[in-house]
Design an enzyme around this catalytic site. Structure first.
Site, PDB file in Angstrom:
ATOM      1  N   CYS A 247      32.745 -17.509  10.578  1.00 21.12           N
ATOM      2  CA  CYS A 247      34.205 -17.462  10.585  1.00 21.12           C
ATOM      3  C   CYS A 247      34.654 -18.331  11.752  1.00 21.12           C
ATOM      4  O   CYS A 247      34.163 -18.157  12.878  1.00 21.12           O
ATOM      5  CB  CYS A 247      34.696 -16.028  10.758  1.00 21.12           C
ATOM      6  SG  CYS A 247      36.494 -15.899  11.008  1.00 21.12           S
TER       7      CYS A 247
ATOM      8  N   GLU B 232     -16.228  -3.148   7.919  1.00 24.24           N
ATOM      9  CA  GLU B 232     -14.925  -3.738   7.619  1.00 24.24           C
ATOM     10  C   GLU B 232     -14.841  -5.141   8.205  1.00 24.24           C
ATOM     11  O   GLU B 232     -15.036  -5.344   9.410  1.00 24.24           O
ATOM     12  CB  GLU B 232     -13.824  -2.867   8.219  1.00 24.24           C
ATOM     13  CG  GLU B 232     -12.473  -3.052   7.582  1.00 24.24           C
ATOM     14  CD  GLU B 232     -12.292  -2.223   6.317  1.00 24.24           C
ATOM     15  OE1 GLU B 232     -11.230  -2.339   5.690  1.00 24.24           O
ATOM     16  OE2 GLU B 232     -13.218  -1.453   5.965  1.00 24.24           O
TER      17      GLU B 232
ATOM     18  N   LYS C  41      -9.312   3.412  11.849  1.00 25.61           N
ATOM     19  CA  LYS C  41      -9.348   2.837  10.506  1.00 25.61           C
ATOM     20  C   LYS C  41      -8.887   1.383  10.597  1.00 25.61           C
ATOM     21  O   LYS C  41      -7.702   1.100  10.712  1.00 25.61           O
ATOM     22  CB  LYS C  41      -8.455   3.635   9.563  1.00 25.61           C
ATOM     23  CG  LYS C  41      -8.532   3.202   8.112  1.00 25.61           C
ATOM     24  CD  LYS C  41      -7.681   4.125   7.248  1.00 25.61           C
ATOM     25  CE  LYS C  41      -7.784   3.718   5.789  1.00 25.61           C
ATOM     26  NZ  LYS C  41      -7.183   2.374   5.555  1.00 25.61           N
TER      27      LYS C  41
ATOM     28  N   ASP D  36       0.819  -1.214   0.000  1.00 23.38           N
ATOM     29  CA  ASP D  36       0.000   0.000   0.000  1.00 23.38           C
ATOM     30  C   ASP D  36       0.849   1.259   0.000  1.00 23.38           C
ATOM     31  O   ASP D  36       0.548   2.234  -0.696  1.00 23.38           O
ATOM     32  CB  ASP D  36      -0.922   0.016   1.219  1.00 23.38           C
ATOM     33  CG  ASP D  36      -2.077  -0.962   1.071  1.00 23.38           C
ATOM     34  OD1 ASP D  36      -2.814  -1.136   2.042  1.00 23.38           O
ATOM     35  OD2 ASP D  36      -2.237  -1.541  -0.025  1.00 23.38           O
TER      36      ASP D  36
END
Length: 703
Positions: free
Chosen positions: A458, A173, A115, A33
């Site tokens: 390492c 929603e 939201k 988004d």
């Protein structure tokens, strides 16, 4: 490299149109988004500067793309508009100025609503009975997912009204709660399936499932936020006093305005009243809403929830701000794309796009090589991020990173920045691939990657980077807590060749230290004193400070109790170490391997000679009183009524129980408080016994 405006406009349109098609038609998003918003705003700016280049097919001139075709396409009775975005106070001020030019309203109020990061839906009811559920789609038409919507238990199949309207449409929603999302991904991981990127994508994929049984199993939830009623229908009366109390309770202290100062109208002629009516009808409405009298109150609300949202059981990425009076909304109207009377305030991205400059490689104290992405600085969750971890060689290869790639970064657990994914469609031509080195960037030794491990190492014990990391760990607070010796002094000591191992710290003297830059006599004396005081640290702290791979503070404490001297631990077999509760084979092998190395044996001898504590008191010999939980394994999760989690864990241990951090088949009890999350879901799936704090106390201390 910059492009001519006309060329860039065409390029942006193609990118945005492709992204919209993948998102809305194929249900396979290719752009985050935040990336889409960034490209969209760039196109808007270019078109405003070159209006002759605006065409009807530009993404800025339409609501969206066609819906997916696997469900029947249905035209919305009323279009579902998207919202204009605001990112700071200045954007909100510009929005307010714009709508007031359309309709000046000297007296008005706003409603702020969180939201929810989910998927918008339109629900239709005829004579109070649910008849249709449709996705947003392109805003003009969506997909009929009625059977799937019926599985969402927070959506009523019949409105809770005695005399419902002949037809009503409710907008809201659909979303996945965080704990449900975590449980779904845990299940998919166990099955070897691809994980969902975030709860919103998971909700979208769930709504588009052809089998309603799958949808029901995923436990979608729903918040309603808008209602469209037929003209002339009368809302059942609500007591005026109750309406006034609700209004006052919603005001924003200290910016609260008296109810008499606001245009209070009978329900449902306000947005607030519409939300109250939705509750009356039987819908879930987000409780964290608020009436705000002005932009100052809005800003305070947004700031408060920017912090508070992280404690919510669902995802939210901003605040929707609406003019409260519905008649004022109607007078202000819409643009071609947005309602003028509403705007979405977006929080700083938890995920954000940026450009990779290069990859560097860090050498840790255990020799582990960690690739690190060096980034163009980007704002992420309120902080500036310029570096992000790439974890290991497998992750680097999986991402297929190239220099100057556009990437998505996020904060894992809101703390550690990491690269989420690459956007290869934005990769420059001829970009160089980023690969793990074959030799150590600090000492040049050839690197090793054991087949059974993800880490490249390492193995040169004299590597300066390994020694630097080991010393920094040794002096750290959790280990020997030598607060006068920081990483800067460690680097000075190594560069000057004064110490070549941890034990070398205990050979330092004031005169030698005073030869270092900016090191006076008092500072040198302070360092020597702090190093000397560390000799009194207990055996468990010394063991942790040695930096043995996989040994943290808890394991070090456990091992120091089981093996009260360094000699006992050094002589222990892998089997005897692994038999200790909470240790296991991998840790046991790591400890055993460490003590087999001659250089490590020499280090222990030097530390013993320096006078450090290499033995402890061992396990307590106080007899343990048998209780109902002796030997039982517990996990504690959520917020308990009176105890902190650590207090509950200590309480269990004192009663003879064992505590672990993860739920498994070996767990006997889960102690769960509020917002217990995915651990509770997993415990329920496994059929474990779940206790409240009160039940835990009753189990340990029966009356």
């Amino acid at each position: 490299m910059s492009h001519p405006p006309a060329t860039r406009i065409v390029e942006l349109r193609k990118l945005l149109q492709t992204a919209s098609y993948n998102y809305y038609v194929l249900d396979a998003p290719t752009l985050e988004d935040a990336v889409y918003d960034k490209l969209y705003r760039e196109l808007q700016t270019l078109e405003q500067a070159h209006p002759d280049r605006i065409t009807p097919d530009s993404p800025t001139q339409r609501v969206g793309e066609k819906p997916a075709s696997q469900f029947v396409s249905v035209k919305h009775n009323i279009p579902l508009y998207s919202l204009e975005n605001a990112f700071d106070r200045a954007d909100l001020e510009k929005w307010q100025e714009r709508w007031q030019r359309v309709e000046d309203a000297p007296q008005f109020a706003y409603v702020c609503e969180l939201k929810i990061d989910g998927n918008a839906m339109a629900l239709t009811y005829e004579n109070g009975v649910f008849v249709r559920g449709v996705t947003r789609g392109d805003g003009i038409a969506g997909e009929d997912i009625t059977q799937n919507v019926k599985t969402i238990r927070s959506i009523p199949l019949r409105l809770a009204l005695e005399n419902p309207p002949p037809i009503v449409e409710v907008r809201g929603e659909a979303f996945l709660p965080n704990d449900v999302f975590d449980a779904i991904n845990a299940d998919r991981a166990a099955k070897g399936e691809q994980l969902f990127a975030n709860p919103r994508n998971a909700a979208a994929g769930t709504l588009r499932q052809l089998d309603p049984k799958v949808v029901a199993a995923r436990q979608l939830d729903f918040f309603a936020y808008t209602i469209h009623l037929p003209q002339g229908w009368t809302v059942p009366a609500a007591p005026a006093a109750a309406a006034q109390l609700d209004l006052l309770a919603a005001m924003s202290p200290p910016r609260a305005t008296a109810a008499a100062d606001l245009p209070v109208a009978d329900l449902p002629t306000t947005q607030w009243g519409s939300l109250e009516l939705l509750k009356q009808m039987g819908f879930r409405v987000n409780p964290n809403r608020q009436i705000c009298a002005d932009l100052e109150a809005i800003e305070a609300y947004c700031d408060a929830w920017n912090e508070g949202r992280h404690d919510l059981p669902y995802m939210t990425d901003g605040v929707v701000i609406k003019i409260n009076a519905l008649d004022l909304q109607e007078m202000i109207g819409f643009t071609q794309k947005f309602p003028r009377w509403a705007i979405a305030f977006k929080y700083p991205a938890e995920e954000s796009p940026t450009v990779l400059k290069k990859v560097t490689f860090q050498v840790g104290r255990t020799g582990a090589i960690t690739p690190v992405a060096e980034l163009e600085p980007v704002q992420l969750a309120g902080t500036t991020v310029s570096r992000a971890t790439l974890h290991n060689a497998d992750r680097l290869a999986e991402l297929d990173l190239h220099e100057h790639d556009t990437i998505i970064v996020r904060k894992a657990g809101e703390i550690i920045p990491e690269v989420l994914r690459v956007l290869p469609e934005l990769r420059p031509v001829g970009a160089t691939i980023c690969q793990m080195p074959t030799h150590c960037p600090a000492c040049g030794s050839q690197l090793v990657k054991p087949a059974e491990e993800a880490v490249t190492r390492c193995v040169n014990s004299s590597c300066p980077a390994i020694l630097r990391g080991s010393l920094a760990h040794w002096v750290s607070r959790g280990a020997m807590d030598i607060n006068s010796v920081g990483e800067k002094l460690v680097a000075q000591l190594l560069d000057a060749g004064m110490i070549k191992s941890i034990a070398g710290l205990y050979d330092l003297n004031v005169h030698e230290l005073m030869t270092l830059e900016r090191m006076g006599q008092k500072s040198a004396e302070k360092v020597v004193e702090a190093v000397s005081q560390s000799k009194s640290r207990p055996w468990s702290r010394v063991l942790y400070g040695l930096g043995i791979r996989l040994i943290g503070t808890v394991n070090a404490q456990t091992l120091s109790e089981e093996f009260p001297t360094v000699e006992a631990l050094a002589a222990a077999t892998v089997e005897s170490i692994a038999a200790i509760y909470g240790i296991g084979d991998e840790i046991a092998q790591s400890v055993n391997d460490w003590f087999q190395v001659p250089e490590n044996q020499q280090l222990i001898a030097r530390l013993r000679a320096a006078g450090l504590q290499l033995k402890g008191e061992g396990k307590s010999t106080t007899p343990i009183v048998e209780t109902a939980i002796t030997g039982k394994t517990f996990v504690v999760t959520g917020t308990l009524p009176t105890m902190k989690r650590d207090e509950a864990k200590d309480y269990i241990k004192q009663a003879g129980g064992k505590v672990t951090d993860s739920v498994s088949k070996k767990t006997n009890f889960l102690v769960a408080g509020e917002n217990a999350g995915s651990k509770l879901t997993k415990a329920q799936t496994l059929g474990l016994t779940i206790l409240t704090e009160e039940e835990l106390v009753a189990l340990i201390e029966p009356q």
